[in-house]
Design a protein around this motif. Structure first.
Motif, short mmCIF file in Angstrom:
data_model
loop_
_atom_site.label_atom_id
_atom_site.label_comp_id
_atom_site.label_asym_id
_atom_site.label_seq_id
_atom_site.Cartn_x
_atom_site.Cartn_y
_atom_site.Cartn_z
N ALA A 1 53.67 44.48 26.99
CA ALA A 1 52.29 43.91 27.20
C ALA A 1 51.60 43.92 28.90
O ALA A 1 50.65 43.94 28.44
CB ALA A 1 54.00 42.04 27.40
N ALA A 2 52.53 44.36 29.52
CA ALA A 2 52.04 44.77 30.11
C ALA A 2 50.74 46.02 30.70
O ALA A 2 49.84 46.23 30.68
CB ALA A 2 53.31 45.47 31.85
N GLN A 3 51.09 47.29 29.44
CA GLN A 3 49.93 47.81 29.37
C GLN A 3 48.77 47.44 28.93
O GLN A 3 48.42 47.82 28.81
CB GLN A 3 50.78 49.02 28.34
CG GLN A 3 52.20 49.69 29.10
CD GLN A 3 53.13 50.54 27.79
OE1 GLN A 3 52.42 52.21 27.35
NE2 GLN A 3 54.18 50.25 27.40
N VAL A 4 49.32 46.64 27.37
CA VAL A 4 47.66 46.00 26.71
C VAL A 4 47.06 44.85 27.65
O VAL A 4 46.35 45.40 27.50
CB VAL A 4 48.97 45.12 25.81
CG1 VAL A 4 47.11 45.19 25.04
CG2 VAL A 4 49.45 46.43 24.60
N THR B 1 56.80 38.87 22.93
CA THR B 1 56.23 39.67 23.51
C THR B 1 54.41 38.82 23.47
O THR B 1 53.30 39.58 23.42
CB THR B 1 56.73 41.48 23.65
OG1 THR B 1 57.62 41.70 23.62
CG2 THR B 1 55.44 42.24 23.56
N TYR B 2 54.36 39.31 21.78
CA TYR B 2 53.07 39.36 21.22
C TYR B 2 52.84 37.44 21.47
O TYR B 2 51.47 37.21 21.65
CB TYR B 2 52.90 39.01 19.38
CG TYR B 2 53.58 40.03 18.87
CD1 TYR B 2 53.89 40.93 19.33
CD2 TYR B 2 53.88 39.91 17.48
CE1 TYR B 2 53.91 42.49 18.37
CE2 TYR B 2 54.78 40.59 17.03
CZ TYR B 2 54.33 42.04 17.44
OH TYR B 2 55.02 43.27 17.05
N ALA B 3 52.87 36.71 22.59
CA ALA B 3 52.18 35.65 23.17
C ALA B 3 52.23 35.49 24.03
O ALA B 3 51.14 35.27 24.37
CB ALA B 3 53.47 34.49 23.03
N LYS B 4 52.52 37.46 24.74
CA LYS B 4 51.55 36.93 26.15
C LYS B 4 50.32 37.97 25.80
O LYS B 4 49.59 38.33 26.11
CB LYS B 4 53.05 38.09 26.41
CG LYS B 4 54.12 37.11 26.97
CD LYS B 4 54.99 38.11 27.55
CE LYS B 4 56.23 37.40 27.56
NZ LYS B 4 56.91 38.78 28.75
N ILE B 5 50.55 38.87 24.78
CA ILE B 5 49.57 40.01 24.45
C ILE B 5 48.04 39.47 23.69
O ILE B 5 47.69 39.73 23.88
CB ILE B 5 50.00 41.17 23.50
CG1 ILE B 5 51.11 41.89 24.39
CG2 ILE B 5 48.95 41.91 22.76
CD1 ILE B 5 52.41 42.85 23.46
N VAL B 6 48.34 38.91 22.88
CA VAL B 6 47.00 38.13 21.91
C VAL B 6 47.03 36.75 22.46
O VAL B 6 47.12 36.07 23.57
CB VAL B 6 47.76 37.57 20.27
CG1 VAL B 6 46.46 36.85 19.58
CG2 VAL B 6 48.55 38.69 20.18
#
Length: 336
Positions: A207-210, A232-237
């Motif tokens: 998540a931090a990298q994206v 993790t996806y909930a943080k990224i998207v």
């Protein structure tokens, strides 16, 4: 009765067991109206082959294989798209005998013309992954050449990811693509296929990298490895973004609700399994894939070839795919 040599399994055995995959003569089924009888020149091995061999009961002898390139030898009574002698490629359907046989029967409406610039072996690396990648981008996510945003491809070094990166490069000029890779070799591979950014999904905080690359989050995520990753996806998207998964995935996606993130499943066998009214779309998209190959926009993802096609080489291919460390596709060609 016409018979043909086929490679299949009866018991769920480790790929290294000599009885895991064996050859025998099987009956060639009568052609249905839209069927083609194809002389198979090359096949490839996908994770679905490994999954079925390891765990799916057979009730007899089951022939695997969901990728093939070959030559049409006979056609059914209603066939209009191909004629005997035509060179074709396809991924077949999970509810019919697989492609790991010399003579194989497939519906013309899920079959495409073989790219003129590729060998049969390299062509066999493409159909299943190309259909999956195409349907993800254009049927599930509805992306177009005017779409703008960020696409994260998780599992980008696999067969589907390798095609998706190339399709995005060729057809989605305004989409920024981030790919995951776990080492320098794999990072170089995905960059060569069109990824603009690479993140390490094993060695760091994904998540931090994206979010460092795309602070507002990714608009779209493709994932081949979704189990346990929803938080993790909930943080990224970004809010109102979209996720497409091709694995069996999680059963609880409630962490996505607060951001109104949409979850999609992609199974390239849905059209043939359900005999949907738009079944012929797989024929059309495979022809478009062939055009992109012949125009130099899409290349085969073969990274290893084995020959001839025998139970021994098939078991070797299954062992390699089962390891989870392969890049691209493993192809087998030429019958013994």
């Amino acid at each position: 009765m016409t018979t043909t040599t086929a490679i299949g399994y009866e018991k769920n055995l480790p790929a290294t067991d000599p009885e895991a995959l064996t050859a025998r003569e099987v009956e060639v089924p009568a052609l249905e109206p839209h069927d083609l009888l194809v002389e198979v020149e090359a096949v490839s091995v996908n994770p679905v082959d490994v999954k079925l061999r390891a765990g799916a009961p057979t009730g007899g002898f089951r022939v695997l294989g969901f990728d093939a390139a070959g030559v049409v030898r006979e056609v059914g009574s209603a066939v209009t798209l191909f004629a005997p002698g035509d060179e074709v490629f396809y991924a077949g359907s999970i509810d019919r005998p697989g492609t790991n046989q010399r003579l194989h029967v497939v519906d013309e409406r899920i079959t495409g013309r073989k790219p003129a610039t590729l060998s049969f072996a390299d062509t066999a690396s493409l159909p299943l992954t190309a259909i999956t990648a195409w349907e993800t981008l254009f049927d599930r996510l509805h992306l177009t050449e005017t779409s703008t945003g960020t696409l994260l491809v998780i599992g980008a070094t696999g067969g589907v990811g390798a095609i998706m990166l190339q399709l995005a490069e060729a057809l989605l000029p305004n989409v920024t693509v981030i790919a995951t890779a776990s080492d320098a070799e794999r990072a170089a591979w995905v960059q060569s296929l069109g990824a603009e950014h690479v993140v390490d999904h094993h060695g760091g905080d994904l998540a931090a990298q994206v979010l460092e690359i795309s602070p507002d989050g990714a608009d779209w995520v493709f994932t081949a490895h979704s189990d346990g990753q929803v938080e993790t996806y909930a943080k990224i998207v970004r809010p109102f973004g979209h996720i497409v998964a091709i694995d069996d995935g999680p059963r609880d996606i409630s962490p996505l609700k607060g951001r109104s993130i949409s979850w999609h499943w992609e199974l390239m066998f849905t059209r043939p399994l359900q005999q949907t009214p738009d079944l012929i779309e797989q024929h059309r998209l495979l022809n478009q894939v062939a055009d992109l190959v012949d125009q130099g926009h899409l290349r085969a993802t073969t990274t290893r070839t084995l020959t001839p096609i025998t139970p021994t080489t098939m078991r070797e291919a299954h062992t390699l795919v089962e390891s989870g460390h392969t890049i691209g596709k493993i192809v087998l060609h030429d019958w013994q």
